[in-house]
Design a protein around this motif. Structure first.
Motif, PDB file in Angstrom:
ATOM      1  N   ARG A  21       2.504  -8.279  51.506  1.00  0.00           N
ATOM      2  CA  ARG A  21       1.984  -8.438  52.748  1.00  0.00           C
ATOM      3  C   ARG A  21       0.593  -7.471  53.337  1.00  0.00           C
ATOM      4  O   ARG A  21       0.488  -7.978  54.386  1.00  0.00           O
ATOM      5  N   MET A  22       0.447  -6.754  52.638  1.00  0.00           N
ATOM      6  CA  MET A  22      -1.409  -6.256  53.171  1.00  0.00           C
ATOM      7  C   MET A  22      -1.658  -7.051  51.890  1.00  0.00           C
ATOM      8  O   MET A  22      -2.963  -5.731  52.044  1.00  0.00           O
ATOM      9  N   SER A  23      -1.988  -7.459  51.305  1.00  0.00           N
ATOM     10  CA  SER A  23      -2.786  -7.927  50.552  1.00  0.00           C
ATOM     11  C   SER A  23      -4.118  -8.269  51.062  1.00  0.00           C
ATOM     12  O   SER A  23      -3.804  -9.106  51.139  1.00  0.00           O
ATOM     13  N   PRO A  24      -5.236  -7.664  50.161  1.00  0.00           N
ATOM     14  CA  PRO A  24      -6.634  -8.619  50.880  1.00  0.00           C
ATOM     15  C   PRO A  24      -6.809  -9.979  49.705  1.00  0.00           C
ATOM     16  O   PRO A  24      -7.800 -10.380  50.505  1.00  0.00           O
ATOM     17  N   LEU A  25      -5.899  -9.997  48.799  1.00  0.00           N
ATOM     18  CA  LEU A  25      -6.529 -11.595  48.364  1.00  0.00           C
ATOM     19  C   LEU A  25      -5.218 -12.526  49.103  1.00  0.00           C
ATOM     20  O   LEU A  25      -3.916 -12.297  48.815  1.00  0.00           O
ATOM     21  N   LEU A  51       5.017 -10.311  47.003  1.00  0.00           N
ATOM     22  CA  LEU A  51       6.343 -10.048  47.451  1.00  0.00           C
ATOM     23  C   LEU A  51       5.629 -10.524  49.260  1.00  0.00           C
ATOM     24  O   LEU A  51       4.904  -9.943  49.496  1.00  0.00           O
ATOM     25  N   LEU A  52       6.352 -11.219  49.785  1.00  0.00           N
ATOM     26  CA  LEU A  52       5.908 -11.346  51.574  1.00  0.00           C
ATOM     27  C   LEU A  52       6.860 -11.225  52.544  1.00  0.00           C
ATOM     28  O   LEU A  52       8.243 -11.090  52.700  1.00  0.00           O
ATOM     29  N   ASP A  53       5.997 -10.472  53.595  1.00  0.00           N
ATOM     30  CA  ASP A  53       7.301 -10.518  54.634  1.00  0.00           C
ATOM     31  C   ASP A  53       7.934 -11.951  55.292  1.00  0.00           C
ATOM     32  O   ASP A  53       7.557 -13.015  55.064  1.00  0.00           O
ATOM     33  N   HIS A  54       8.778 -11.855  55.523  1.00  0.00           N
ATOM     34  CA  HIS A  54       9.531 -12.887  56.455  1.00  0.00           C
ATOM     35  C   HIS A  54      10.794 -12.167  57.957  1.00  0.00           C
ATOM     36  O   HIS A  54      10.925 -11.180  57.563  1.00  0.00           O
ATOM     37  N   GLU A  55      10.036 -12.932  58.566  1.00  0.00           N
ATOM     38  CA  GLU A  55      11.359 -12.567  59.994  1.00  0.00           C
ATOM     39  C   GLU A  55      12.526 -12.961  59.889  1.00  0.00           C
ATOM     40  O   GLU A  55      12.936 -11.642  60.459  1.00  0.00           O
ATOM     41  N   ALA A  85      11.256  -4.501  45.624  1.00  0.00           N
ATOM     42  CA  ALA A  85      11.282  -4.177  46.666  1.00  0.00           C
ATOM     43  C   ALA A  85      11.704  -2.987  46.500  1.00  0.00           C
ATOM     44  O   ALA A  85      11.942  -2.075  48.143  1.00  0.00           O
ATOM     45  N   LYS A  86      12.764  -2.370  46.561  1.00  0.00           N
ATOM     46  CA  LYS A  86      13.282  -1.709  46.569  1.00  0.00           C
ATOM     47  C   LYS A  86      13.227  -0.202  46.406  1.00  0.00           C
ATOM     48  O   LYS A  86      12.305   1.022  47.117  1.00  0.00           O
ATOM     49  N   HIS A  87      11.857  -0.031  45.357  1.00  0.00           N
ATOM     50  CA  HIS A  87      10.682   0.697  44.916  1.00  0.00           C
ATOM     51  C   HIS A  87       9.602   1.301  46.540  1.00  0.00           C
ATOM     52  O   HIS A  87       9.262   2.415  46.028  1.00  0.00           O
ATOM     53  N   LEU A  88       9.116  -0.062  47.618  1.00  0.00           N
ATOM     54  CA  LEU A  88       8.884  -0.082  47.770  1.00  0.00           C
ATOM     55  C   LEU A  88       9.133   0.776  49.165  1.00  0.00           C
ATOM     56  O   LEU A  88       8.590   0.803  50.429  1.00  0.00           O
ATOM     57  N   GLY A  89      10.413   0.901  49.087  1.00  0.00           N
ATOM     58  CA  GLY A  89      11.379   0.842  50.341  1.00  0.00           C
ATOM     59  C   GLY A  89      11.651  -0.589  51.671  1.00  0.00           C
ATOM     60  O   GLY A  89      11.951  -0.051  52.573  1.00  0.00           O
ATOM     61  N   VAL A  90      11.879  -1.147  50.825  1.00  0.00           N
ATOM     62  CA  VAL A  90      11.996  -2.762  51.543  1.00  0.00           C
ATOM     63  C   VAL A  90      13.273  -2.346  52.432  1.00  0.00           C
ATOM     64  O   VAL A  90      13.385  -3.271  53.097  1.00  0.00           O
TER      65      VAL A  90
END
Length: 261
Positions: A21-25, A51-55, A85-90
């Protein structure tokens, strides 16, 4: 650049996960993916996921096989990215996310290591001789055998995966031996081009094939033994179609790290 990653495993099926989601790659380099998955010259994994964002969903799962090529649906990978994703708080305990084969619902225990992932419905099950062929998000060949513990899964699986019928698109090859209280399954996976410790879409295909073979109608709950541990596949089967399909099992973080790429 430094890229943070986590490594997860689900019943021995292991994956590199990157929060993109915020990766420089910005550009996915297939050769780099293959190198990272290599067990001698990289981190070592059966696949790599972003893991990417999706609207419209909590997140999107993008999966690459160990050979660096984009992959079809990976069931254990799906369970592992849910835990990630759960670990990341998504999300908290239930999620809806998008994968290559469409939307998926999943739920996770409060402890965070048991994930129940809803798979696609399946209606079309074909036969190749005595074997079954079906697609559970990825294409699978299912053959019932005896003495599976001593079977040469690598060579026999490789031969089927590369025969005239399946070599163009490739297929995952599953061997199953019914036990009194479970199904014992071993799988040769395309894209990894080797036997893996577990295959989520594979055990799902095996449970369906055996339910069809044995005409198990109604709600079916199938315990599965794989080289990497235990899984369970639950679904409803009306004799024609498999619905409410869930792949259940552990998904655990192995370690975190940083890539210098």
């Amino acid at each position: 650049m430094n890229i943070k990653f986590s490594k997860y495993q689900g019943a021995g099926n292991d994956f590199i996960l990157i929060d993109h989601r915020m990766s420089p790659l910005k550009n996915i380099d297939n050769e780099l993916v293959a190198q990272l998955c290599h067990r001698r010259f990289g981190i070592g994994a059966d696949g790599l996921m972003f893991l990417l964002d999706h609207e419209d969903y909590d997140f999107e799962m993008v999966y690459y096989n160990a050979d660096g090529k984009p992959g079809s649906m990976c069931g254990n990978g799906g369970r592992c990215i849910v835990a990630f994703a759960k670990h990341l708080g998504v999300f908290d305990n239930e999620t809806n996310f998008l994968a290559v084969d469409g939307p998926h619902y999943a739920k996770i225990t409060a402890e965070g290591n048991w994930v129940e992932l809803q798979m696609i419905d399946v209606e079309q099950v074909e036969q190749d001789g005595e074997a079954f062929v079906l697609n559970t998000g990825s294409p699978h060949y299912v053959a019932q055998v005896e003495n599976l513990a001593s079977l040469d899964v690598f060579n026999q699986g490789k031969a089927i995966r590369n025969n005239e019928t399946y070599q163009a698109n490739g297929i995952n090859v599953n061997f199953v031996e019914p036990k009194p209280d479970r199904l014992f399954v071993r799988t040769f996976e395309r894209g990894v081009e080797d036997e893996t410790y577990a295959c989520g879409t594979g055990v799902t295909a095996v449970a369906m094939a055996m339910a069809k073979h044995q005409q198990q109608i109604g709600k079916v709950e199938t315990p599965i033994e794989v080289l990497g541990g235990k899984l369970q596949v639950n679904f409803n089967y009306d004799g024609q179609k498999f619905t409410d399909v869930f792949l259940c099992g552990p998904a655990e973080k192995v370690f975190d790290g940083e890539l210098d790429v």
